[in-house]
Design an enzyme around this catalytic site. Structure first.
Site, short mmCIF file in Angstrom:
data_model
loop_
_atom_site.label_atom_id
_atom_site.label_comp_id
_atom_site.label_asym_id
_atom_site.label_seq_id
_atom_site.Cartn_x
_atom_site.Cartn_y
_atom_site.Cartn_z
N ARG A 36 0.79 -1.23 0.00
CA ARG A 36 0.00 0.00 0.00
C ARG A 36 0.83 1.28 0.00
O ARG A 36 0.58 2.19 -0.77
CB ARG A 36 -0.93 0.07 1.23
N THR A 37 1.79 1.35 0.89
CA THR A 37 2.47 2.64 1.06
C THR A 37 3.25 2.99 -0.20
O THR A 37 3.14 4.11 -0.72
CB THR A 37 3.41 2.58 2.29
N LYS B 95 26.77 -2.80 -1.39
CA LYS B 95 28.25 -2.71 -1.43
C LYS B 95 28.77 -1.95 -0.21
O LYS B 95 29.95 -1.64 -0.14
CB LYS B 95 28.68 -1.97 -2.70
N ARG C 33 11.11 3.95 3.47
CA ARG C 33 10.80 2.98 4.53
C ARG C 33 12.08 2.23 4.87
O ARG C 33 12.83 1.83 3.97
CB ARG C 33 9.73 1.99 4.07
N HIS D 35 4.84 5.81 11.59
CA HIS D 35 4.37 5.68 10.20
C HIS D 35 3.42 6.85 9.95
O HIS D 35 2.20 6.66 9.88
CB HIS D 35 3.68 4.33 10.04
N1 CP Z 1 -0.27 0.03 5.80
C1 CP Z 1 0.94 -0.25 5.28
O1 CP Z 1 1.96 0.35 5.65
O2 CP Z 1 0.92 -1.23 4.32
P1 CP Z 1 2.19 -1.72 3.50
O3 CP Z 1 3.13 -2.36 4.47
O4 CP Z 1 1.65 -2.67 2.48
O5 CP Z 1 2.82 -0.51 2.88
#
Ligand code: CP
Length: 306
Positions: free
Chosen positions: A53-54, A82, A103, A131
């Site tokens: 999703r993100t 590396k 991320r 998040h």
């Molecule tokens: N909600 C969320 O962070 O989903 P993903 O891990 O799929 O990005």
């Protein structure tokens, strides 16, 4: 808000949040009007951890704004394999692009990245920490489906220890008048003390911690289910023991208020039975859709294009 980094949900004031939600509403109403505002802009998506999703919603958001994307979802395909440092990677990427969504499995990595970037860095999840764009997604969903952000009893159920979406949501909702929290978890997965102390108790927010969902489901306006975060456990046996602590099914939903909504940041594993998807109170797929619109609005604001 132009050129700001978004590392923690508290990096945005309530006024800035309102601006983002107002713009998200406008985009939802008339997406065509915004289809070229990021013409010439490039988003980098640096995903050192898996995501559906993100990453996709960030990329879809930039494409729907008329911009372009580059990035990776497999860090072994980059010079990180590396031995290149995160600092050097970010210095490079911020030369090539206009905004970065990152991320990373390490708590604090996004904050470090922001120190070395000449363009806005958006934390798309740092370990079990924060998040913030999931929180924007969650707030917009609540605003739409519960007609505002004040006065809700929010039940948060599952892995409250490792779930970064939970930590960010509590911080954000603690700023809205009348919020009450019911924290539902096994005792091994309770909310970290620093979150409870600083964002609930110090703010005199009404809350309780319980182990059984059945005991409290009828009190909730919002039920925020979460996955047990297998990847954060040090001990597989412990995960296996706790993984099915909560399973929301049609039978349990019978005890919930008629207008309660069920949210989940997704992915789900086993904690919401698929039969619940048919219940009109199931909001989690709509929530993921709002995630794309709110990320469109956020990037417009950080880039100063709308
Ligand atoms: N909600 C969320 O962070 O989903 P993903 O891990 O799929 O990005």
């Amino acid at each position: 808000m132009i050129n700001k980094h978004l590392i923690d949900p508290m990096d945005l004031s309530l006024e800035e949040l309102d601006e983002i939600f107002e713009l998200a509403h406008q985009i939802i109403q008339d997406p065509k009007k915004f289809s070229k505002v990021c013409d010439g802009k490039i988003l980098a998506t640096l995903f050192y951890e898996p995501s559906t999703r993100t990453r996709f919603s960030f990329e879809a958001a930039m494409m729907r704004l008329g911009g372009k994307i580059l990035g990776f979802s497999e860090p072994n395909s980059t010079s990180a394999s590396k031995g290149e440092t995160l600092a050097d990677t970010i210095k490079m990427v911020s030369i090539y692009t206009d905004i970065i969504a990152m991320r990373h499995p390490k708590e604090g990595a996004a904050r470090v990245a922001s120190k070395f970037s000449s363009v806005p860095v958006i934390n798309a999840g740092d370990g079990g920490h924060q998040h913030p764009t999931q929180t924007l997604t969650d707030l917009l969903t609540i605003e739409f489906l519960k007609h505002g952000l004040k006065g809700h009893t929010v039940g948060i159920c599952g892995d409250l220890k490792y779930g970064r979406t939970v930590h960010s949501l509590i911080k954000a909702m603690s700023r809205y008048e009348g919020t009450k929290f019911i924290l539902i978890s096994p005792k091994e997965l309770k909310i970290p003390d620093y979150i409870r102390d600083e964002f609930i108790e110090k703010k005199n927010i009404e809350f309780k911690e319980v182990e059984r969902l059945d005991d409290v489901i009828d009190e909730l306006d919002i039920l925020y289910m979460t996955r047990i975060q297998r990847e954060r456990f040090f001990n597989e046996e412990e995960y296996l023991r706790l993984k099915d602590s909560y399973i929301l099914d049609v039978e349990k939903m019978k005890s919930a208020k008629k207008d309660m909504i069920v949210m989940h940041p997704l992915p789900r594993v086993n904690e919401i039975a698929m039969e619940v998807d048919e219940d009109e109170r199931a909001a989690y797929f709509k929530q993921a859709e709002y995630g794309m619109y709110v990320r469109m609005a956020l990037m417009c604001k950080l880039l100063g294009v709308a």
